[in-house]
Design a protein around this motif. Structure first.
Motif, PDB file in Angstrom:
ATOM      1  N   PHE A  14       0.832  -1.212   0.000  1.00  0.00           N
ATOM      2  CA  PHE A  14       0.000   0.000   0.000  1.00  0.00           C
ATOM      3  C   PHE A  14       0.864   1.260   0.000  1.00  0.00           C
ATOM      4  O   PHE A  14       0.678   2.172  -0.775  1.00  0.00           O
ATOM      5  CB  PHE A  14      -0.902   0.025   1.247  1.00  0.00           C
ATOM      6  CG  PHE A  14      -1.889  -1.099   1.320  1.00  0.00           C
ATOM      7  CD1 PHE A  14      -3.050  -1.061   0.574  1.00  0.00           C
ATOM      8  CD2 PHE A  14      -1.657  -2.196   2.136  1.00  0.00           C
ATOM      9  CE1 PHE A  14      -3.979  -2.087   0.650  1.00  0.00           C
ATOM     10  CE2 PHE A  14      -2.572  -3.228   2.220  1.00  0.00           C
ATOM     11  CZ  PHE A  14      -3.734  -3.180   1.466  1.00  0.00           C
ATOM     12  N   GLN A  15       1.831   1.253   0.926  1.00  0.00           N
ATOM     13  CA  GLN A  15       2.662   2.443   1.071  1.00  0.00           C
ATOM     14  C   GLN A  15       3.539   2.629  -0.163  1.00  0.00           C
ATOM     15  O   GLN A  15       3.708   3.745  -0.663  1.00  0.00           O
ATOM     16  CB  GLN A  15       3.513   2.308   2.335  1.00  0.00           C
ATOM     17  CG  GLN A  15       4.058   3.619   2.823  1.00  0.00           C
ATOM     18  CD  GLN A  15       5.073   3.429   3.937  1.00  0.00           C
ATOM     19  OE1 GLN A  15       5.165   2.361   4.541  1.00  0.00           O
ATOM     20  NE2 GLN A  15       5.857   4.448   4.198  1.00  0.00           N
ATOM     21  N   GLY A  16       4.092   1.531  -0.654  1.00  0.00           N
ATOM     22  CA  GLY A  16       4.935   1.587  -1.849  1.00  0.00           C
ATOM     23  C   GLY A  16       4.184   2.159  -3.036  1.00  0.00           C
ATOM     24  O   GLY A  16       4.725   2.942  -3.826  1.00  0.00           O
ATOM     25  N   TYR A  17       2.917   1.806  -3.143  1.00  0.00           N
ATOM     26  CA  TYR A  17       2.074   2.314  -4.229  1.00  0.00           C
ATOM     27  C   TYR A  17       1.950   3.835  -4.126  1.00  0.00           C
ATOM     28  O   TYR A  17       2.124   4.555  -5.102  1.00  0.00           O
ATOM     29  CB  TYR A  17       0.700   1.642  -4.140  1.00  0.00           C
ATOM     30  CG  TYR A  17      -0.351   2.234  -5.044  1.00  0.00           C
ATOM     31  CD1 TYR A  17      -0.305   2.025  -6.412  1.00  0.00           C
ATOM     32  CD2 TYR A  17      -1.392   3.012  -4.523  1.00  0.00           C
ATOM     33  CE1 TYR A  17      -1.284   2.572  -7.247  1.00  0.00           C
ATOM     34  CE2 TYR A  17      -2.359   3.554  -5.341  1.00  0.00           C
ATOM     35  CZ  TYR A  17      -2.309   3.338  -6.705  1.00  0.00           C
ATOM     36  OH  TYR A  17      -3.257   3.880  -7.522  1.00  0.00           O
ATOM     37  N   ARG A  18       1.688   4.306  -2.913  1.00  0.00           N
ATOM     38  CA  ARG A  18       1.528   5.754  -2.731  1.00  0.00           C
ATOM     39  C   ARG A  18       2.847   6.486  -2.993  1.00  0.00           C
ATOM     40  O   ARG A  18       2.869   7.564  -3.580  1.00  0.00           O
ATOM     41  CB  ARG A  18       0.995   6.059  -1.325  1.00  0.00           C
ATOM     42  CG  ARG A  18      -0.471   5.674  -1.169  1.00  0.00           C
ATOM     43  CD  ARG A  18      -1.069   6.250   0.103  1.00  0.00           C
ATOM     44  NE  ARG A  18      -0.664   5.493   1.275  1.00  0.00           N
ATOM     45  CZ  ARG A  18      -1.357   4.466   1.775  1.00  0.00           C
ATOM     46  NH1 ARG A  18      -2.474   4.085   1.198  1.00  0.00           N
ATOM     47  NH2 ARG A  18      -0.939   3.828   2.840  1.00  0.00           N
ATOM     48  N   ILE A  19       3.951   5.872  -2.559  1.00  0.00           N
ATOM     49  CA  ILE A  19       5.265   6.497  -2.780  1.00  0.00           C
ATOM     50  C   ILE A  19       5.536   6.614  -4.281  1.00  0.00           C
ATOM     51  O   ILE A  19       5.997   7.653  -4.771  1.00  0.00           O
ATOM     52  CB  ILE A  19       6.370   5.671  -2.066  1.00  0.00           C
ATOM     53  CG1 ILE A  19       6.258   5.848  -0.550  1.00  0.00           C
ATOM     54  CG2 ILE A  19       7.764   6.064  -2.556  1.00  0.00           C
ATOM     55  CD1 ILE A  19       7.108   4.888   0.273  1.00  0.00           C
ATOM     56  N   LEU A  20       5.246   5.555  -5.011  1.00  0.00           N
ATOM     57  CA  LEU A  20       5.493   5.580  -6.454  1.00  0.00           C
ATOM     58  C   LEU A  20       4.598   6.603  -7.155  1.00  0.00           C
ATOM     59  O   LEU A  20       5.047   7.328  -8.045  1.00  0.00           O
ATOM     60  CB  LEU A  20       5.264   4.195  -7.055  1.00  0.00           C
ATOM     61  CG  LEU A  20       6.411   3.192  -6.858  1.00  0.00           C
ATOM     62  CD1 LEU A  20       5.974   1.811  -7.305  1.00  0.00           C
ATOM     63  CD2 LEU A  20       7.664   3.610  -7.611  1.00  0.00           C
ATOM     64  N   GLU A  21       3.330   6.672  -6.759  1.00  0.00           N
ATOM     65  CA  GLU A  21       2.414   7.639  -7.365  1.00  0.00           C
ATOM     66  C   GLU A  21       2.944   9.068  -7.183  1.00  0.00           C
ATOM     67  O   GLU A  21       2.925   9.863  -8.115  1.00  0.00           O
ATOM     68  CB  GLU A  21       1.033   7.529  -6.710  1.00  0.00           C
ATOM     69  CG  GLU A  21       0.282   6.286  -7.129  1.00  0.00           C
ATOM     70  CD  GLU A  21      -0.557   6.507  -8.375  1.00  0.00           C
ATOM     71  OE1 GLU A  21      -1.686   6.990  -8.264  1.00  0.00           O
ATOM     72  OE2 GLU A  21      -0.061   6.186  -9.477  1.00  0.00           O
TER      73      GLU A  21
ATOM     74  N   ALA B 152       6.095   9.927  -6.544  1.00  0.00           N
ATOM     75  CA  ALA B 152       7.361  10.092  -7.262  1.00  0.00           C
ATOM     76  C   ALA B 152       7.110  10.311  -8.759  1.00  0.00           C
ATOM     77  O   ALA B 152       7.782  11.133  -9.395  1.00  0.00           O
ATOM     78  CB  ALA B 152       8.240   8.862  -7.031  1.00  0.00           C
ATOM     79  N   ILE B 153       6.140   9.601  -9.299  1.00  0.00           N
ATOM     80  CA  ILE B 153       5.827   9.754 -10.731  1.00  0.00           C
ATOM     81  C   ILE B 153       5.298  11.165 -11.000  1.00  0.00           C
ATOM     82  O   ILE B 153       5.659  11.803 -11.990  1.00  0.00           O
ATOM     83  CB  ILE B 153       4.835   8.658 -11.179  1.00  0.00           C
ATOM     84  CG1 ILE B 153       5.587   7.339 -11.299  1.00  0.00           C
ATOM     85  CG2 ILE B 153       4.141   9.017 -12.487  1.00  0.00           C
ATOM     86  CD1 ILE B 153       4.728   6.115 -11.452  1.00  0.00           C
ATOM     87  N   GLU B 154       4.481  11.647 -10.103  1.00  0.00           N
ATOM     88  CA  GLU B 154       3.962  13.013 -10.249  1.00  0.00           C
ATOM     89  C   GLU B 154       5.110  14.024 -10.227  1.00  0.00           C
ATOM     90  O   GLU B 154       5.164  14.944 -11.053  1.00  0.00           O
ATOM     91  CB  GLU B 154       2.959  13.270  -9.114  1.00  0.00           C
ATOM     92  CG  GLU B 154       1.917  14.311  -9.403  1.00  0.00           C
ATOM     93  CD  GLU B 154       1.329  14.220 -10.799  1.00  0.00           C
ATOM     94  OE1 GLU B 154       1.442  15.229 -11.524  1.00  0.00           O
ATOM     95  OE2 GLU B 154       0.803  13.160 -11.201  1.00  0.00           O
ATOM     96  N   GLU B 155       6.034  13.818  -9.299  1.00  0.00           N
ATOM     97  CA  GLU B 155       7.200  14.724  -9.213  1.00  0.00           C
ATOM     98  C   GLU B 155       8.028  14.662 -10.498  1.00  0.00           C
ATOM     99  O   GLU B 155       8.481  15.688 -11.015  1.00  0.00           O
ATOM    100  CB  GLU B 155       8.102  14.298  -8.030  1.00  0.00           C
ATOM    101  CG  GLU B 155       7.541  14.589  -6.660  1.00  0.00           C
ATOM    102  CD  GLU B 155       8.413  14.020  -5.537  1.00  0.00           C
ATOM    103  OE1 GLU B 155       8.313  14.515  -4.414  1.00  0.00           O
ATOM    104  OE2 GLU B 155       9.205  13.076  -5.780  1.00  0.00           O
TER     105      GLU B 155
ATOM    106  N   ILE C 262       2.117   3.995 -15.669  1.00  0.00           N
ATOM    107  CA  ILE C 262       0.922   3.721 -14.865  1.00  0.00           C
ATOM    108  C   ILE C 262       1.313   2.722 -13.773  1.00  0.00           C
ATOM    109  O   ILE C 262       1.932   1.698 -14.076  1.00  0.00           O
ATOM    110  CB  ILE C 262      -0.215   3.124 -15.728  1.00  0.00           C
ATOM    111  CG1 ILE C 262      -0.693   4.144 -16.773  1.00  0.00           C
ATOM    112  CG2 ILE C 262      -1.379   2.648 -14.852  1.00  0.00           C
ATOM    113  CD1 ILE C 262      -1.768   3.616 -17.716  1.00  0.00           C
ATOM    114  N   VAL C 263       0.979   3.052 -12.529  1.00  0.00           N
ATOM    115  CA  VAL C 263       1.217   2.101 -11.446  1.00  0.00           C
ATOM    116  C   VAL C 263      -0.050   1.278 -11.275  1.00  0.00           C
ATOM    117  O   VAL C 263      -1.127   1.828 -11.057  1.00  0.00           O
ATOM    118  CB  VAL C 263       1.568   2.800 -10.113  1.00  0.00           C
ATOM    119  CG1 VAL C 263       2.064   1.776  -9.096  1.00  0.00           C
ATOM    120  CG2 VAL C 263       2.629   3.867 -10.316  1.00  0.00           C
TER     121      VAL C 263
END
Lengths: 454, 165
Positions: free
Chosen positions: A131-138, A140-143, A164-165
Motif C-alpha cells: 500500500f505504502q509503496g504504491y503511494r510512494i510511487l504515485e 514520485a511519478i507526479e514529481e 501507470i502504477v
C-alpha cells in the motif's frame, strides 16, 4: 571480519537523511543518466545493456540484453515496458526497499529502458499488499512528470512515455511475466504458454512487451552511467553487477545486503555479515534463492566443474553467491531470498509450510499443478498432524516428479523443487517422523499437535 | 450505487489512461472496495457496466484475487503473514496470541465486529518477521508480547484502523 558491501542499487537507500523525494534524488545526481540516455541512440543503449551482461534479478537470471534483443520491433504495433514489482517469493524483500527508499532510481531506470526499447507506455505492476509503496510511487511519478522526466516530449527529446502504477491483489502468480500480463489486461492471472506468447513478441495486448524486475531496471541506470563494459567488471564473467541478498530465518541480523556477484560466499554472508546463528544453534539448511529454490543441507559437499572448467570442491559455506555457482550446486540464486534454518527446524513442518504457500497460490489452470500441489500439501499437513506414513516421502517425491515439466509455466517447478530437494536431503527425517508417529498410534497415544511452522 | 464523489472522480480519471477498458478492472475493484468496504453483487455489476463488460468478467476476478472481498471486514482488518520466514520467526505464536486476546478465530470476524483476523501469504518483509498488517499499516518484528500490546490497543480503540483518511 565483516565483508564490505558493494552498494550500487542500495547506495543511498539507508544513508542518513536520504529521502524518497525528487529534490533529494536530484541532489545525489539523479536523472543525469536519463538526460544522457535521451541523447543516445536507443540501439546504443540496448548494446550497452547487452555488453553489461546484466541478468534479470526477478528469479530466472535471464540476460536482460538478450531479452531486449528478442523484441519484435518490426510488427508496427506499440511496444510496452512493464516493471515487475509483484515481489511475492517468500524470503525476498529487496524490491520493497528500492520502492520505499529510492523510487526515483526505479523511475529513472524505467524511463531509460522505455526509451531504449521505444516503449509507448510503461507500467509498474506492484503487488497489492504494498500500500505504502504504491503511494510512494504515485507521488514520485507526479514529481518526475512535473520535471518532464516522463510524460510528453521528455527533456525535449521528442520521445514521450508515461508510467501507470497498477496494483495487483494478492496473487503470487502475477509475478510470472505472462500471468502478470493477463492480470494487467483485466483477467485472472493464468500464465500463457510459451511459445508463442514470449512477451517480447506477443505480450501486453498482443503487442511486443518487455517485462523486467525492479532491481534489473535500476541496474539499467547504472549501465548507462558507467558503460556496459565497465559495469561488466563488477562481479565475474557471466555473473556481472551486484546482487541484493535478502537474508531471513534463524540468523542474528536478518536484512538485505548488496554485494558484487561472487564477492561473498554463503558462509561469509551467514556468519560474518548476518552475525551467525542464534546462540547455541547449528546450521541445518539454507534455501538460497527464495522458497522455490532447492534447499541445501549444511553438511553437503559439492564437487564438479564450473562452466569455465574450474574444478570445485565446496562445503555449503564455500559456495560463492552468484548465479552460476548456485546453479552448479543444484539450486539457484533466484530472487535473492536466502532463508536460513538452524537445527531447531523440523523439516517436515518447514516443507508443510512451503507446500501450503504453493497450494494456495496455484492459478489452477494446469491439472498437474491444480491437483498435485494441494495433494502434496495434504500429505505434509497429515504428517504434521500425526498421521505420517513411511511411504509418504516417496509418494511426495513421485507427485512432485509428475508436476515438474508438465505445466504451462514454471510454477509447477517452483512448487516441486522444494518437495524434491527436501526429500532428497532429509528423507531420513520424513521416515523417522512416520515411524515415531506409527509407534505412538500403536501405543494408543494421542499425537498432540505441537507444531510451530504450520 | 452510491460511491463517494472522490471515488467516482478517481475512476473517471483512471479508466481512459488504459489502452483497453478491461485493463482497469483490477484498479476499479480496489477503488470500489476501498469505498464500500467490500465488493457486493451490486458493486460487481456496477464495475462491469462501467467497463462495458459482463458481471461474470468481474466476478471471475473477484474470486481469483485474495485481496478482493465479498464480505465486509471488522473495524480492524488484521493480516498475519504465515509464510516460512515469518513462521520461522514465530508468526504462528503471534497469531495464536491475537486469537486469544481478541477472542476471534483466525479466518473470522469477531462477534462484536471489531476485528477480522486472517493469515496471509508472504508480505515481502521477511527480514523483519513476523509481519502483521492492520488495515494498510505494517507492523514488523511482532512477537507474541507485541501482539498482545497491539490487541490491547485495538480493544481500547487507541490503534489506528490503518486505513487512509
Amino acid at each position: 571480519m565483516a565483508h564490505e558491501e558493494t552498494r550500487l542499487i542500495m547506495k543511498y537507500a539507508d544513508e542518513p537523511g536520504y529521502t524518497n523525494d525528487i529534490d533529494c534524488y536530484l541532489k545525489h545526481g539523479g536523472y543525469e543518466e536519463l538526460k544522457k540516455a535521451v541523447t543516445m541512440k536507443p540501439e546504443d543503449i540496448c548494446a550497452e545493456v547487452m555488453d553489461s551482461g546484466v541478468r534479470g534479478r526477478g528469479g530466472a537470471g535471464f540476460p536482460a540484453g538478450m531479452k531486449w534483443k528478442f523484441l519484435d520491433r518490426k510488427s508496427g504495433k506499440p511496444i510496452y515496458l512493464v516493471c515487475n514489482a509483484d515481489e511475492s517469493e517468500p524470503g525476498t524483500f529487496k524490491d520493497r526497499q528500492i520502492i520505499h527508499k529510492d523510487p526515483h532510481q526505479l523511475i529513472e531506470g524505467m524511463m531509460i529502458a522505455a526509451y531504449a526499447i521505444q516503449a509507448k507506455l510503461a507500467f509498474i505492476y506492484i503487488r497489492g499488499e504494498f500500500f505504502q509503496g504504491y503511494r510512494i510511487l504515485e507521488k514520485a511519478i507526479e514529481e518526475a512528470r512535473e520535471k518532464n522526466f516522463l510524460g510528453d516530449n521528455i527533456l525535449d527529446s521528442g520521445y514521450s512515455c508515461d508510467i501507470i502504477v497498477h496494483r495487483g491483489a494478492g496473487a503470487y502468480i502475477c509475478g510470472e511475466e505472462t500471468g502478470l500480463i493477463e492480470s494487467l489486461e483485466g483477467f485472472r492471472a493464468n500464465p500463457r504458454i510459451k511459445p508463442p506468447y514470449f512477451p517480447a513478441a506477443l505480450g501486453l495486448y498482443q503487442c511486443p512487451t518487455i517485462v523486467n524486475n525492479v532491481e534489473t531496471l535500476c541496474d539499467v541506470k547504472h549501465v548507462v552511467a558507467m558503460g556496459g563494459k565497465e559495469f561488466a567488471k563488477i562481479g565475474t564473467p557471466g555473473n556481472t553487477g551486484t546482487r541484493t541478498w535478502c537474508v531471513s530465518g534463524h540468523v542474528m541480523k536478518p536484512g538485505y545486503y548488496e554485494f558484487a556477484c561472487a564477492d561473498i560466499t554463503l558462509g561469509e554472508l551467514i556468519y560474518d555479515v548476518c552475525g551467525g546463528l542464534k546462540p547455541g544453534r547449528k546450521l541445518k539448511a539454507v534455501i538460497p534463492g527464495g522458497s522455490s529454490s532447492k534447499i541445501l543441507r549444511a553438511d553437503e559437499r559439492f564437487t564438479g566443474k564450473l562452466k569455465d572448467g574450474t574444478e570445485y570442491d565446496w562445503g555449503i559455506e564455500d559456495i560463492p553467491m552468484d548465479f552460476d555457482s548456485l546453479m552448479a550446486v543444484g539450486s539457484m540464486s533466484g530472487s535473492g531470498g536466502v532463508i536460513v534454518m538452524d537445527d531447531s527446524t523440523d523439516m517436515v513442518e518447514a516443507l508443510a509450510n512451503i507446500n501450503y504457500f504453493y497450494a494456495h497460490e496455484s492459478c489452477g489452470q494446469c491439472t498437474p499443478c491444480r491437483e498435485g500441489v494441494p495433494w502434496m500439501r495434504k500429505i505434509t499437513q497429515r504428517m504434521v498432524d500425526g498421521e505420517a506414513r513411511e511411504e509418504d516421502a516417496d509418494l511426495l517425491n513421485s507427485i512432485a516428479d509428475q508436476i515438474a515439466g508438465r505445466t504451462i509455466c514454471a510454477f509447477g517447478e517452483a512448487a516441486s523443487w522444494p518437495v524434491q530437494s527436501f526429500i532428497a536431503k532429509f528423507k531420513d527425517e520424513f521416515v523417522e517422523k512416520a515411524r515415531e508417529q506409527a509407534a505412538r498410534r500403536k501405543e494408543g497415544e494421542k499425537t498432540a499437535k505441537e507444531t510451530t511452522l504450520i | 450505487m452510491n460511491l463517494k464523489p472522490e471515488t467516482t472522480e478517481k475512476i473517471d480519471k483512471l479508466v481512459p489512461r488504459y489502452p483497453t477498458k478491461r485493463s482497469a478492472a483490477l484498479p476499479l475493484c480496489h477503488l470500489v472496495q476501498e469505498d464500500q468496504g467490500y465488493l457486493s453483487n451490486e458493486a460487481i455489476e456496477w464495475i462491469a457496466q462501467r467497463l462495458e463488460l459482463e458481471p461474470i468478467n468481474i466476478q471471475e476476478i473477484v474470486t481469483f484475487y485474495p485481496m478482493l472481498r465479498t464480505e465486509p471486514t471488522g473495524k480492524y482488518h488484521v493480516r498475519v503473514c504465515r509464510t516460512l520466514p515469518c513462521a520461522l520467526a514465530g508468526a504462528y505464536q503471534t497469531c495464536h496470541r491475537l486469537e486469544k486476546e481478541l477472542n476471534v478465530e483466525v479466518g473470522h470476524t469477531s462477534e462484536d465486529g471489531l476485528v477480522t483476523l486472517e493469515y496471509v501469504e508472504c508480505h515481502a518483509d521477511c527480514g523483519r518477521a513476523p509481519v502483521v498488517m492492520v488495515g494498510e499499516e505494517e507492523y514488523t518484528d511482532i512477537d507474541p508480547d507485541k501482539a498482545g500490546e497491539l490487541a490491547a490497543k485495538m480493544k481500547s480503540g487507541e490503534l489506528s484502523d490503518g486505513m487512509p483518511d
